[in-house]
Write an enzyme that holds these catalytic residues in place. Structure first.
Site, PDB file in Angstrom:
ATOM      1  N   ARG A 112      -1.249  11.207  10.619  1.00 56.80           N
ATOM      2  CA  ARG A 112      -0.068  10.409  10.973  1.00 56.80           C
ATOM      3  C   ARG A 112       0.848  11.078  12.009  1.00 56.80           C
ATOM      4  NH1 ARG A 112       3.549   9.414   7.794  1.00 56.80           N
ATOM      5  NH2 ARG A 112       4.071   7.362   8.560  1.00 56.80           N
ATOM      6  N   TYR A 165      -2.196   6.795   3.733  1.00 54.31           N
ATOM      7  CA  TYR A 165      -2.730   7.005   5.075  1.00 54.31           C
ATOM      8  C   TYR A 165      -2.835   8.499   5.387  1.00 54.31           C
ATOM      9  CZ  TYR A 165      -1.553   2.110   5.004  1.00 54.31           C
ATOM     10  OH  TYR A 165      -1.467   0.794   4.642  1.00 54.31           O
ATOM     11  N   CYS A 204      -8.438  22.193  18.228  1.00 48.24           N
ATOM     12  CA  CYS A 204      -8.277  22.399  19.661  1.00 48.24           C
ATOM     13  C   CYS A 204      -7.732  21.154  20.341  1.00 48.24           C
ATOM     14  CB  CYS A 204      -9.617  22.799  20.263  1.00 48.24           C
ATOM     15  SG  CYS A 204     -10.306  24.221  19.411  1.00 48.24           S
ATOM     16  N   GLU A 205      -6.507  20.776  20.006  1.00 42.61           N
ATOM     17  CA  GLU A 205      -5.808  19.645  20.620  1.00 42.61           C
ATOM     18  C   GLU A 205      -4.326  19.994  20.576  1.00 42.61           C
ATOM     19  OE1 GLU A 205      -6.997  16.531  21.568  1.00 42.61           O
ATOM     20  OE2 GLU A 205      -9.026  16.663  20.741  1.00 42.61           O
ATOM     21  N   TYR A 223       0.982   8.657  15.227  1.00 39.21           N
ATOM     22  CA  TYR A 223       2.173   7.816  15.393  1.00 39.21           C
ATOM     23  C   TYR A 223       3.420   8.633  15.677  1.00 39.21           C
ATOM     24  CZ  TYR A 223      -0.616   4.916  12.081  1.00 39.21           C
ATOM     25  OH  TYR A 223      -1.588   4.230  11.413  1.00 39.21           O
ATOM     26  N   GLY A 243       0.847  -1.191   0.000  1.00 43.26           N
ATOM     27  CA  GLY A 243       0.000   0.000   0.000  1.00 43.26           C
ATOM     28  C   GLY A 243       0.876   1.233   0.000  1.00 43.26           C
TER      29      GLY A 243
HETATM   30  C1  LIG Z   1      -2.427  -2.442   5.737  1.00 43.36           C
HETATM   31  C2  LIG Z   1      -2.255  -3.736   5.072  1.00 43.36           C
HETATM   32  C3  LIG Z   1      -1.465  -3.842   3.929  1.00 43.36           C
HETATM   33  C4  LIG Z   1      -0.672  -2.684   3.361  1.00 43.36           C
HETATM   34  O1  LIG Z   1       0.361  -2.277   4.199  1.00 43.36           O
HETATM   35  P1  LIG Z   1       1.403  -1.151   3.693  1.00 43.36           P
HETATM   36  O2  LIG Z   1       2.261  -0.934   4.871  1.00 43.36           O
HETATM   37  O3  LIG Z   1       0.608   0.043   3.339  1.00 43.36           O
HETATM   38  O4  LIG Z   1       2.125  -1.712   2.533  1.00 43.36           O
HETATM   39  C5  LIG Z   1      -1.389  -5.065   3.310  1.00 43.36           C
HETATM   40  N1  LIG Z   1      -2.058  -6.151   3.783  1.00 43.36           N
HETATM   41  C6  LIG Z   1      -2.840  -6.070   4.892  1.00 43.36           C
HETATM   42  C7  LIG Z   1      -3.558  -7.282   5.362  1.00 43.36           C
HETATM   43  C8  LIG Z   1      -2.964  -4.875   5.570  1.00 43.36           C
HETATM   44  O5  LIG Z   1      -3.718  -4.809   6.668  1.00 43.36           O
END
Ligand SMILES: *Cc1c(COP(=O)(O)O)cnc(C)c1O
Length: 417
Positions: free
Chosen positions: A311, A369, A341-342, A315, A274
């Site tokens: 993010r 994300y 307001c945080e 995190y 992703g």
């Molecule tokens: C979130 C997720 C991904 C993608 O993760 P990336 O870090 O964005 O590459 C792939 N498979 C599953 C099952 C996920 O939950």
């Protein structure tokens, strides 16, 4: 190639200046480079050209229809975690039979829809879920293709919130349980074991944890083959990190390490990347509203906030913040904060910048994300999203209007006197 570069004193996305985009579309706005999304995907595809593979883009990283459609046109498969994501894939022209369905809480309704559409595979995360799927498939007179998500108990060395491959995480099942589930599935006419999968976490900056998980999967894969359970694919999940601040392995290095360990095996390799496809292909374009220097800290208050890009707050993630048009003058150390307001509402802390009110800033690496995690907190409408394709700018997500915020809310009826 990130698709973003300084050119004649100003930051560009492909052939378009971010200043022009801000003038035309306002701020805050997410800006994505089509070319950069395509290049990342093609890096996966070409590195695997000599073995059977399927690259299932993890939709949750950025689920905009245009992003999905750009990838579908290149032959991508998809990894979805809800029926909402599955319907997005369909709406964007993606192939159901290249789509895998992950997630610990698939409902029977979601399973039914996925079976009707004809997805490639369900990534099963528990025994209870597998039994529920068998019941749904049976009622439809189908045999559901499944893969068991194995938890290889490796420490991916990433942030605890995005680490998923340890025994204590809610994801997947241990090897022993997986073995038992495969035997049960093999014996059931409503289930068809086709693969094995894992996903150990996200923003992983070393190749070693992937290799450790792959070895764990291969061992079970071979063991099952010995029992007559012949799986077709091996899905190593997603999770490859990108260089926000620390260097990350390249897609090529990561895949060549995986390939070495798979050696001559003919099984299909499935990947679920992703972040590594979209993160560096997007920025959040935001404008400085006010400067608030003080003896303790200097704050630059911008129009983008944690509801637009979570993010950093969630995190403590570090993302580079670049001035769109760098100016001469005194460099100060700024905290770049939003209007929410945080105290946790910041996009970056301790940044060395020369700033004036009205300046445009680009929060880099915001393609994954980013918009996908946006909320309406503080009644802030979701921002616009545009995709640049060479010299063209396409609106791929309209900025919400204020009344979009309460469109589905209702006042109570008047009380009887
Ligand atoms: C979130 C997720 C991904 C993608 O993760 P990336 O870090 O964005 O590459 C792939 N498979 C599953 C099952 C996920 O939950």
């Amino acid at each position: 190639m990130s698709g973003f570069a300084q050119r004649s004193g100003s930051l560009f996305c492909e052939g378009v200046s971010l200043e022009a985009i801000a003038n035309e579309h306002g701020t805050p706005t997410y800006v994505y480079s089509r070319q950069s999304i395509e290049q990342a995907f093609l890096a996966y595809q070409s590195a695997l050209s000599d073995r059977p593979h399927l690259i299932c883009y993890a939709v949750k990283a950025n689920s905009n229809l245009a992003v999905l459609s750009v990838l579908a046109k290149l032959g991508a498969g998809f990894d979805v975690v809800s029926v909402g994501e599955l319907e997005r894939v369909v709406a964007a022209g993606g192939d159901a039979d290249k789509t895998v369905f992950s997630g610990v809480g698939k409902t029977p309704q979601e399973m039914q829809r996925a079976l009707e559409i004809g997805i490639r595979c369900f990534n099963i995360e528990s025994e209870a879920e597998m039994m529920a799927l068998a019941a749904v498939a049976e009622s439809l007179g189908q045999s559901a293709p499944i893969s068991i998500r194995v938890n290889p108990d490796v420490d991916a060395g990433t942030h605890p919130y995005i680490s998923t491959g340890l025994k204590e995480n809610k994801f997947g099942v241990d090897i022993e349980t997986a073995r038992r589930l495969y035997r049960a599935a093999q014996a059931s006419s409503a289930l068809m074991p086709v693969g094995i999968d894992c996903h150990i976490g996200s923003q992983i900056l070393e190749v070693a944890p992937f290799i450790a998980s792959l070895e764990c999967l291969l061992q079970l894969f071979d063991e099952l083959a010995g029992e007559g359970i012949e799986l077709k694919h091996l899905d190593i999940g997603g999770g490859l990190g990108v260089s926000y601040d620390e260097p990350a392995p390249s897609i090529e290095d990561y895949l060549s390490a995986l390939s070495t360990h798979l050696d001559a095996r003919g099984c299909e390799l499935v990947l679920e990347p992703g972040r590594s496809i979209v993160a560096l292909a997007g920025v959040l374009l935001t404008k400085v509203l006010y400067l608030k220097p003080s003896t303790a800290r200097n704050f630059a208050i911008v129009d983008g906030a944690m509801n637009d890009l979570l993010r950093p707050a969630l995190y403590s993630a570090w993302q580079d913040i670049q001035p769109v048009t760098p100016r001469q003058g005194e460099v100060l150390t700024w905290d770049i904060v939003g209007p929410i307001c945080e105290t946790g509402d910041f996009l970056g802390k301790d940044r060395q910048l020369t700033l004036s009110e009205g300046d445009l800033l680009a929060v880099m690496g915001a393609g994954a994300y980013g918009f996908a995690m946006a909320s309406h907190y503080n009644s802030r409408p979701k921002v616009a999203e545009v995709m640049v394709d060479h010299d063209a700018v396409h609106v791929i997500g309209e900025r919400e209007a204020l009344n979009d915020l309460w469109q589905r809310e209702r006042l109570l009826p008047e009380r009887d006197a």
